[in-house]
Scaffold this active site. Sequence first.
Site, short mmCIF file in Angstrom:
data_model
loop_
_atom_site.label_atom_id
_atom_site.label_comp_id
_atom_site.label_asym_id
_atom_site.label_seq_id
_atom_site.Cartn_x
_atom_site.Cartn_y
_atom_site.Cartn_z
N GLU A 94 -38.45 -10.56 -23.24
CA GLU A 94 -37.43 -11.57 -22.91
C GLU A 94 -37.15 -12.57 -24.02
OE1 GLU A 94 -35.45 -11.32 -20.31
OE2 GLU A 94 -36.53 -10.09 -18.84
N HIS B 141 -41.57 -16.20 -13.47
CA HIS B 141 -41.03 -15.46 -12.31
C HIS B 141 -42.02 -14.39 -11.86
CE1 HIS B 141 -37.74 -16.73 -15.06
NE2 HIS B 141 -37.19 -17.17 -13.94
N HIS C 130 -37.64 -7.55 -19.15
CA HIS C 130 -38.91 -7.28 -18.48
C HIS C 130 -38.87 -6.06 -17.56
CE1 HIS C 130 -42.79 -9.76 -17.43
NE2 HIS C 130 -43.06 -8.55 -17.89
N HIS D 36 -34.91 -6.46 -14.03
CA HIS D 36 -36.03 -7.18 -14.68
C HIS D 36 -36.74 -8.13 -13.71
CE1 HIS D 36 -34.16 -11.24 -16.21
NE2 HIS D 36 -33.71 -10.92 -15.02
N ASP E 38 -41.06 -11.37 -10.53
CA ASP E 38 -40.49 -10.04 -10.80
C ASP E 38 -40.94 -9.01 -9.77
OD1 ASP E 38 -39.46 -11.39 -12.95
OD2 ASP E 38 -40.60 -10.33 -14.49
N ASP F 105 -40.68 -16.47 -21.16
CA ASP F 105 -40.21 -17.61 -20.36
C ASP F 105 -41.34 -18.28 -19.55
OD1 ASP F 105 -40.42 -16.37 -17.76
OD2 ASP F 105 -38.34 -15.67 -17.86
N ASP G 37 -45.67 -15.28 -16.50
CA ASP G 37 -44.22 -15.33 -16.31
C ASP G 37 -43.89 -16.57 -15.48
OD1 ASP G 37 -41.48 -14.60 -15.76
OD2 ASP G 37 -42.03 -12.48 -15.68
N ASP H 99 -44.12 -12.50 -20.33
CA ASP H 99 -42.71 -12.89 -20.41
C ASP H 99 -42.66 -14.22 -21.15
OD1 ASP H 99 -40.14 -13.98 -19.83
OD2 ASP H 99 -40.03 -12.86 -17.94
C1 DIR Z 1 -34.88 -13.74 -10.40
C2 DIR Z 1 -35.07 -14.06 -11.88
N1 DIR Z 1 -36.11 -13.89 -9.66
C3 DIR Z 1 -34.33 -12.34 -10.21
N2 DIR Z 1 -36.04 -13.23 -12.50
C4 DIR Z 1 -36.39 -13.28 -13.81
O1 DIR Z 1 -33.28 -12.06 -10.78
O2 DIR Z 1 -34.91 -11.55 -9.48
N3 DIR Z 1 -37.43 -12.73 -14.29
N4 DIR Z 1 -35.63 -13.93 -14.66
O3 DIR Z 1 -38.00 -12.86 -15.50
MN MN Z 2 -40.32 -11.50 -16.25
MN MN Z 3 -39.42 -14.62 -16.37
#
Ligand code: DIR
Ligand code: MN
Ligand code: MN
Length: 314
Positions: free
Chosen positions: A272, A121, A96, A136, A123, A229, A119, A227
Amino acid sequence: HSVAVLGAPFSKGQKRGGVENGPKAIRDAGLIERLSHLDYPVHDFGDLSFQHLEKDEPYMHVPFPRTVGRANKLLSGAVSNAVGAGHTTIMLGGDHSLAIGSVEGHAKQRPDLCLIWVDAHADINTPFTSPSGNLHGQSVAFMLKELQNKMPELPGFSWVKPFLSAKDLVYIGLRDVDPGEYDILKDLGVQYFTMRDIDRLGIQRVMEVTFDHLLSRKQRPIHLSFDIDAMDPSLAPATGTPVNGGLTYREGIWITEEIHNTGLLSVMDLVEVNPDLGASREAVESTASMAVDVIASALGQTREGGPITQESQT
Ligand code: DIR
Ligand code: MN
Ligand code: MN
């Protein structure tokens, strides 16, 4: 109207290998054939080729900054060209971090765009708030004007100037937000819908409020950054950071159908998908097939079907 498909086999925005094989997995799941049944011509521009950098020391605890910066600069140009040529553009990731280049390149052509980020998350970490260092998890922080003085000058990113306001962004599907991200979301007053909000309001109401927030003043191009996920891990297990309690199949498809129905989708990222992380071939295929379904529905595939046309008779 026409559709451009652009593969971005890139994984250095995080530390797990395999997500660079996402574009191939999504194509193997039949993406181009599915899109050929829709109403417009599809141009598959193939995959970009990203350069490998020999020397790319971490910046603080952020790995591969120059590699990620350069890949995104290349992607930005490609997305900008595709949008400039009049295509509704589908970017297949890859991790991402690629949204930095994709949204930036889109904004070059459509400075008034708005961004819907689907998402688990947010991000929106900065290098200072990021627990992992992974880029990402920081893509949105590069875009927002309000975070300009919270971002260090990362090597590889001097070409990115913040171009988006916090009010032009809506999140859907959040359920794993870091503490520093929570503070940023609250400070900036970002509109977001967690999975709890979806449980409470229902996905239909969530989409209504999303469009009220982004489109009520004027119609503008939509950038959808999806994303995989965001989907429940039972539907999309082959991804780097799965989180339980995600979108159902029908919630995911409702989101993309409603975005299609605005007539304003301009660029979509689908990121992703990591075929190396599926526990079985079936796990990989169901994840890639989920990706194909949300892309096709964002581009107008309906559950209602459609009338007989010359195309459907052949
Ligand atoms: C977590 C995971 N907040 C990070 N982030 C992800 O690494 O900053 N984003 N997996 O898709
Ligand atoms: Mn993401
Ligand atoms: Mn994510």
